[in-house]
Design a protein around this motif. Structure first.
Motif, mmCIF file in Angstrom:
data_model
loop_
_atom_site.group_PDB
_atom_site.id
_atom_site.type_symbol
_atom_site.label_atom_id
_atom_site.label_comp_id
_atom_site.label_asym_id
_atom_site.label_seq_id
_atom_site.Cartn_x
_atom_site.Cartn_y
_atom_site.Cartn_z
ATOM 1 N N UNK A 267 0.856 -1.186 0.000
ATOM 2 C CA UNK A 267 0.000 0.000 0.000
ATOM 3 C C UNK A 267 0.893 1.237 0.000
ATOM 4 N N UNK A 268 0.425 2.293 -0.654
ATOM 5 C CA UNK A 268 1.151 3.552 -0.599
ATOM 6 C C UNK A 268 0.625 4.376 0.584
ATOM 7 N N UNK A 269 1.375 5.404 1.013
ATOM 8 C CA UNK A 269 0.887 6.246 2.111
ATOM 9 C C UNK A 269 -0.452 6.903 1.822
ATOM 10 N N UNK A 270 -0.882 6.875 0.541
ATOM 11 C CA UNK A 270 -2.165 7.473 0.182
ATOM 12 C C UNK A 270 -3.311 6.790 0.928
ATOM 13 N N UNK A 271 -3.198 5.486 1.158
ATOM 14 C CA UNK A 271 -4.242 4.770 1.891
ATOM 15 C C UNK A 271 -4.353 5.288 3.327
ATOM 16 N N UNK A 272 -3.220 5.517 3.965
ATOM 17 C CA UNK A 272 -3.221 6.026 5.337
ATOM 18 C C UNK A 272 -3.850 7.418 5.384
ATOM 19 N N UNK A 273 -3.554 8.229 4.375
ATOM 20 C CA UNK A 273 -4.134 9.574 4.305
ATOM 21 C C UNK A 273 -5.653 9.480 4.138
ATOM 22 N N UNK A 274 -6.108 8.531 3.292
ATOM 23 C CA UNK A 274 -7.548 8.343 3.097
ATOM 24 C C UNK A 274 -8.227 7.957 4.411
#
Length: 333
Positions: A193-200
């Motif tokens: 997973x990219x950090x984009x998932x954590x941001x979401x």
């Protein structure tokens, strides 16, 4: 208001179409929008909201239109305050500017879904239990007091919740945002997973908390679920572009929290008075309405909200301007 099923369906289809177009534009060309582009979209969504209110006025009368405008303005103001936290989240996770539009749009979709669920639940509760207004009113006054204690928005207002901490610890997350996708495949064939998932996750859980404030506030203005939903839709639809349009201006709205606190406290008191007026709780006045409790008309609510937010905005800009001049003078000494 008696809203037919086809009006609900048409409204939901229109929302999905607009979101799909937005997602298509962002997906094909991730970029940081210019001030001109952002300003044009914000003006478009505001004009759309004003036109929708005009349509309500024509088809349903002045009352529903005034309720929509008041609710939309309240929700829009609360959404602007939410942008402070979005800015902090973007900075905390170092989201590249070209991917921030995608993050905001998905956050808006999550907010619409969660608020839709809250609106359905709130409408069902209100139709069955009028005493819910006592709880809503008390919660809004409590939220207003909390805002006053917090004062200006800063980075301490965002704290990673348990879901974010779990995701960072349990999920295989890469160190790069790559091309802005949720997952990436490494050279060894491992999918991360990219950090984009954590941001979401951060945006989504934050939206959930925002809904706890905004839904009781809008029900304090109108009890019609259709107006509650559409006011939320129009308040959220232009939020992505507003984020880029305001930019550094958000940091200058130092008194916005105080203005919003006053608005929430006003709506909380309004809800409490309405609950007293239509009271059926046995231990209050024997289960009868308290007739001395005044009903605050919608036009007065609209004037109070516009006046309060206007004063908070002007005072913020004046203070920020004075602070900048003072800093400039100190630097030249």
């Amino acid at each position: 208001m008696n809203i037919s099923a086809w009006v609900w369906i048409a409204t939901l289809v229109a929302v999905v179409v607009v979101l799909a177009i937005d997602l298509l534009i962002i997906g094909r060309r991730p970029h940081e929008p210019s001030m001109k582009e952002s300003g044009s979209w914000v003006a478009f969504y505001i004009a759309l909201a004003l036109a929708f209110g005009g349509g309500l006025w024509f088809f349903a009368g002045a009352g529903p239109a005034a309720e929509f405008y008041t609710g939309w303005l309240t929700e829009y103001s609360l959404s602007v305050d939410n942008l402070f936290i979005f800015m902090i989240i973007m900075a905390r996770f170092a989201v590249p500017r070209q991917f921030q539009q995608k993050v905001l749009l998905i956050g808006i979709v999550l907010a619409l879904v969660m608020r839709g669920l809250f609106i359905a639940a709130g409408a069902a509760l209100i139709s069955q239990f009028s005493w819910v207004f006592y709880i809503f009113g008390a919660f809004l006054v409590y939220t207003a007091i909390t805002l006053l204690k917090e004062g200006e928005t800063d980075e301490d207002d965002f704290k990673e919740n348990i879901l974010i901490r779990w995701a960072k610890r349990a999920l295989p997350v890469s160190s790069s945002f790559d091309t802005g996708r949720m997952t990436v495949v490494t050279e060894t064939g491992k999918r991360l997973f990219t950090p984009l998932l954590i941001v979401m996750i951060a945006i989504g859980t934050t939206d959930l908390l925002f809904a706890l404030d905004s839904i009781p506030a809008i029900f304090g203005i109108t009890k019609e679920p259709y107006l509650v939903f559409t006011a939320n839709v129009f308040a959220l639809m232009g939020l992505r572009q507003l984020f880029f349009l305001l930019g550094g201006l958000l940091e200058r709205l130092v008194y916005l929290n105080y203005g919003l606190a006053a608005v929430l406290a006003f709506i909380g008191v309004k809800l409490f008075l309405e609950a007293l007026h239509t009271n059926n709780v046995d231990f209050i006045n024997g289960g009868h309405g308290v007739h001395w409790a005044p009903e605050i008309p919608i036009w007065l609510s609209l004037l109070v909200i516009i006046g309060t937010l206007g004063i908070a905005t002007v005072a913020s800009l004046v203070k920020s301007s004075r602070d900048r001049r003072r800093e400039l003078a100190d630097s030249q000494v």
